[in-house]
Design a protein around this motif. Structure first.
Motif, PDB file in Angstrom:
ATOM      1  N   LEU A  87       0.828  -1.196   0.000  1.00 44.69           N
ATOM      2  CA  LEU A  87       0.000   0.000   0.000  1.00 44.69           C
ATOM      3  C   LEU A  87       0.869   1.254   0.000  1.00 44.69           C
ATOM      4  CD1 LEU A  87      -2.538  -1.053   2.797  1.00 44.69           C
ATOM      5  CD2 LEU A  87      -2.626  -1.564   0.351  1.00 44.69           C
ATOM      6  N   ASP A 126      -6.343   5.815   6.244  1.00 40.21           N
ATOM      7  CA  ASP A 126      -5.206   5.734   5.330  1.00 40.21           C
ATOM      8  C   ASP A 126      -5.815   5.596   3.935  1.00 40.21           C
ATOM      9  OD1 ASP A 126      -3.517   5.679   7.555  1.00 40.21           O
ATOM     10  OD2 ASP A 126      -3.359   3.503   7.548  1.00 40.21           O
ATOM     11  N   ILE A 127      -5.424   6.484   3.018  1.00 41.22           N
ATOM     12  CA  ILE A 127      -6.022   6.517   1.682  1.00 41.22           C
ATOM     13  C   ILE A 127      -4.914   6.500   0.638  1.00 41.22           C
ATOM     14  CG2 ILE A 127      -7.540   7.788   0.112  1.00 41.22           C
ATOM     15  CD1 ILE A 127      -8.955   6.984   2.711  1.00 41.22           C
ATOM     16  N   GLY A 128      -5.071   5.642  -0.377  1.00 37.41           N
ATOM     17  CA  GLY A 128      -4.054   5.620  -1.421  1.00 37.41           C
ATOM     18  C   GLY A 128      -4.320   4.579  -2.486  1.00 37.41           C
ATOM     19  N   TYR A 168       0.249   5.336   0.440  1.00 40.31           N
ATOM     20  CA  TYR A 168      -0.892   6.098   0.921  1.00 40.31           C
ATOM     21  C   TYR A 168      -0.501   7.354   1.692  1.00 40.31           C
ATOM     22  CZ  TYR A 168       0.269   3.773   5.323  1.00 40.31           C
ATOM     23  OH  TYR A 168       0.918   3.313   6.436  1.00 40.31           O
ATOM     24  N   SER A 228      -7.267   9.932  -2.725  1.00 46.46           N
ATOM     25  CA  SER A 228      -6.934   8.787  -3.571  1.00 46.46           C
ATOM     26  C   SER A 228      -6.487   9.263  -4.960  1.00 46.46           C
ATOM     27  CB  SER A 228      -8.130   7.849  -3.686  1.00 46.46           C
ATOM     28  OG  SER A 228      -7.826   6.738  -4.490  1.00 46.46           O
TER      29      SER A 228
END
Length: 187
Positions: free
Chosen positions: A43, A96-98, A45, A59
């Motif tokens: 990941l 957590d964004i990604g 992020y 994102s």
């Protein structure tokens, strides 16, 4: 009489359009939660604190930076949501964004300068899938999948307020949900 017919026809047409849209975006899909061993993805992020509605913009930002600065194209985005927005104040929500990195793992050191990077733990999770046909699918999924996951978790003796990961799998047109499993100790 004629005006009443026009109003009724207009209402009927609007209802058909709304039901059709709701159906298209997954509103009537059966959700079948199950416990599976999954994980192990890499990941990339950003950590966020605040309203979860900013997830899409974050994102997109991670995706664009990966593409433009590192020449890495990804096809799956994700969000890991740590707090329940029904009990946590909006400005204190954590996520957590990604994007999920499926190639270019040799660029990890360079990526760590711009992003948080981790391998998502491989473990048993409560999982479910939902169709992904655009942002309305995400919103309908939130309303339909989260309650279903919570009911299943409660029935099986697991905590309901645990982190949930959403994977937005663009090529396969699915949203994959993973809910962390924490067994409730009976006293």
């Amino acid at each position: 009489m004629k005006t009443l017919q026009i109003v009724l026809w207009t209402i009927a047409v609007l209802v058909v359009i709304l039901v059709s849209a709701y159906t298209y975006y997954g509103g009537f899909v059966t959700i079948s939660p199950e416990i599976k061993e999954v994980g192990g993805e890499t990941l990339v992020y950003e950590k966020i604190t605040g309203d979860y509605s900013q997830s899409s913009a974050i994102s997109d930002r991670v995706y664009q930076k990966l593409l433009e600065d590192h020449q890495i194209a990804t096809t799956k985005g994700f969000g890991i949501y740590y707090d329940n927005p029904k009990v946590t104040e909006k400005d204190k929500l954590r996520a957590d964004i990604g994007c999920i990195l499926e190639s270019d793992l040799d660029k990890m050191e360079a990526l760590k300068k711009d992003f948080e990077v981790m391998e998502y733990p491989k473990d048993k999770y409560l999982v479910a899938e939902f169709p992904f046909k655009g942002m309305p699918s995400v919103l309908i999924g939130i309303r339909r999948v989260y309650p279903t996951l919570n009911v299943y978790a409660e029935q099986k003796g697991y905590a309901m307020d645990t982190p949930v990961m959403e994977i937005w799998d663009v090529p396969n047109k699915k949203i994959k949900y993973r809910k962390a499993l924490v067994k409730i100790e009976k006293i």
